[in-house]
Design an enzyme around this catalytic site. Structure first.
Site, mmCIF file in Angstrom:
data_model
loop_
_atom_site.group_PDB
_atom_site.id
_atom_site.type_symbol
_atom_site.label_atom_id
_atom_site.label_comp_id
_atom_site.label_asym_id
_atom_site.label_seq_id
_atom_site.Cartn_x
_atom_site.Cartn_y
_atom_site.Cartn_z
ATOM 1 N N HIS A 222 0.810 -1.218 0.000
ATOM 2 C CA HIS A 222 0.000 0.000 0.000
ATOM 3 C C HIS A 222 0.845 1.270 0.000
ATOM 4 C CE1 HIS A 222 0.297 -0.317 4.537
ATOM 5 N NE2 HIS A 222 0.504 0.979 4.378
ATOM 6 N N ASP A 255 -0.106 -7.667 1.234
ATOM 7 C CA ASP A 255 0.337 -6.292 1.452
ATOM 8 C C ASP A 255 1.854 -6.184 1.491
ATOM 9 O OD1 ASP A 255 0.079 -3.575 1.749
ATOM 10 O OD2 ASP A 255 -0.124 -3.656 3.922
ATOM 11 N N SER A 335 4.706 2.059 7.852
ATOM 12 C CA SER A 335 4.377 0.933 6.975
ATOM 13 C C SER A 335 5.605 0.398 6.254
ATOM 14 C CB SER A 335 3.359 1.355 5.922
ATOM 15 O OG SER A 335 2.063 1.383 6.450
#
Length: 481
Positions: A222, A255, A335
């Protein structure tokens, strides 16, 4: 990157479709999992604010990738393939010896006359010289063939992970295990990711770590999804040097993304550990660039293991993770950064957080973060570096995943034709309560449970139909994603 969290623990970012694909051990604690606050949600960790820009709180509905909170009803998730048109609840993310050609001809038998020699006799050195020449020619030809083979490969795709390019030995001795020692070891391996987002260069900031000596970097899908095709992606190392990166491959289901930059002495691979040996309460350290603050270190403990979490706003951007939960402070921008044990080994990849954000409140750390186990990271990276794409396991059924799910098992909504689920005899309305003897509480835990296994594996499903319990074996198929 932000998701509204369905009841039960959730929290990874963009991934696959909601379906009975994947695999995860059941909840580590018996009984129904505790349900979070009605307004709790999981947010992705990539920060989609321009790098260096002031970040003003804004309504969730106005933030990039955010869906407005709302009551989620009962939904089903496809397990066979992605189904962009499939309605689902909104969520918010943040890899012999030589064989003889034949026996040597037999020589003349004893007593036989010596063979007649015709013509000039060759010198004794001739045959050794011929053999040596043949050997040289073979070696040269082999080297040329290998070179031609390698030159025909996609330069971004190698032959997978190799022990010669990665590290696994614990870099920190048991006598020197501290957060400061871990920081000193891992900071040179941690990078910041600046990726294009919504047409803006560097509009998304995230984190990552160096995987090997070939210049491969791991981050979350993402973080780079919006820039993967035609956007710009930069990797900033611990010395502040910026490297232009390209996407080797990515998986929305898990992801994860693998980037490639030119190998550099400033890019030191991190040591890869294992999440299976983690214990609840064990100290861990998180690295990354929260809110654009590069080279940030936070510490905490393992709060839970085998936590089924999901995030994403559509079937194309949903992911399901058998997560390591931690209270180490992680925020948007973390992230893709590594979660590390005190031996200095990466045990997970920070991917999402849960928040209680109400009206006009910006998502932030509340001590509930989720990391993708390093075993899944290695599996997906191996697939991408070997073939250029990642695959995930499927059975070919959809399951209920909405707020009204039962928490007594995973209710099958639909079984598709010519799929492993149909071959095994699964039917609509069957209740799957265990996979390989491990409890399944709902649709999300079934999906995650399947996805922690590999295509081609055969799993035993415990199914309740009409009040009667039976067991069926299903061999997992696969899809790209």
């Amino acid at each position: 990157m932000n998701d509204q969290e369905p009841p039960g623990p959730t929290g990874a970012d963009h991934g696959a479709d909601h379906g009975a694909d994947g695999a995860l051990p059941p909840y580590p604690q018996p009984g129904r999992p505790a349900e979070p606050h009605a307004e709790s949600r999981v947010d992705p960790l990539a920060d989609t604010q321009p790098y260096g820009a002031a970040q003003e709180p804004a309504p969730a509905s106005e933030q990039p990738g955010h869906a407005a909170p709302g009551a989620a009803g009962q939904h089903s998730a496809p397990a066979w393939t992605g189904d962009p048109g499939h309605e689902r609840e909104a969520t918010r993310p943040l890899p012999f010896g030589p064989v003889p050609f034949g026996a040597a001809p037999a020589g003349p038998a004893a007593g036989d006359p010596a063979p007649v020699q015709h013509g000039r006799r060759l010198p004794a050195w001739t045959w050794p010289a011929v053999a040596a020449l043949a050997l040289v020619v073979g070696l040269v030809g082999g080297a040329m063939g290998a070179a031609l083979y390698e030159s025909s490969e996609d330069p971004a795709v190698s032959r997978g992970l190799s022990p010669s390019t990665t590290r696994t030995a614990p870099p920190i001795s048991a006598s020197n295990q501290s957060v400061s020692a871990v920081a000193e070891e891992l900071l040179p391996s941690t990078v910041q990711i600046l990726a294009g987002f919504d047409g803006s260069d560097g509009g998304a900031t995230g984190s990552g770590f160096v995987l090997d000596t070939e210049g491969h970097v791991i981050t979350n899908n993402h973080v780079v999804a919006d820039a993967a095709d035609d956007g710009t992606i930069d990797v900033v190392d611990s010395e502040g040097t910026t490297h232009t990166a390209t996407v080797v491959g990515r998986s929305s289901v898990y992801d994860l993304a693998v980037l490639k930059v030119e190998a550099s002495s400033s890019l030191r691979p991190a040591s890869l550990g294992s999440s299976t040996g983690l214990r609840v309460g064990e100290p861990v350290v998180a690295f990354g660039a929260p809110l654009g603050l590069s080279q940030t270190v936070t510490s905490g403990i393992v709060s839970a293991l085998n936590r089924p979490v999901t995030t994403g706003e559509t079937d194309d951007t949903s992911s399901f993770i058998n997560a390591v939960q931690t209270d180490a402070a992680i925020n948007p921008g973390n992230s893709g950064g590594p979660l590390v044990n005190l031996a200095g080994q990466v045990v997970g990849v920070n991917s999402a957080i849960a928040t209680t954000g109400g009206f006009m409140q910006e998502a932030g750390n509340i001590g509930v973060g989720f990391a993708i186990p390093i075993e899944q990271v290695e599996t997906t990276a191996q697939q991408i570096l070997s073939t250029g794409e990642a695959r995930y396991p499927v059975i070919g059924a959809t399951v209920q995943t909405g707020e009204s799910r039962e928490f007594q098992g995973a209710r099958i909504d639909e079984v598709r034709d010519d799929t492993p689920a149909q071959d095994a005899g699964l039917r609509s309305d069957d209740l799957v309560v265990a996979v390989n003897g491990q409890r399944v509480t709902d649709g999300i835990s079934l999906i995650v449970s399947i996805r922690t296994h590999q295509p081609g594996e055969t799993l035993e499903f415990t199914v309740v139909r009409g009040g009667k319990e039976s067991k069926v074996k299903i061999t997992l198929d696969s899809e790209v994603g």
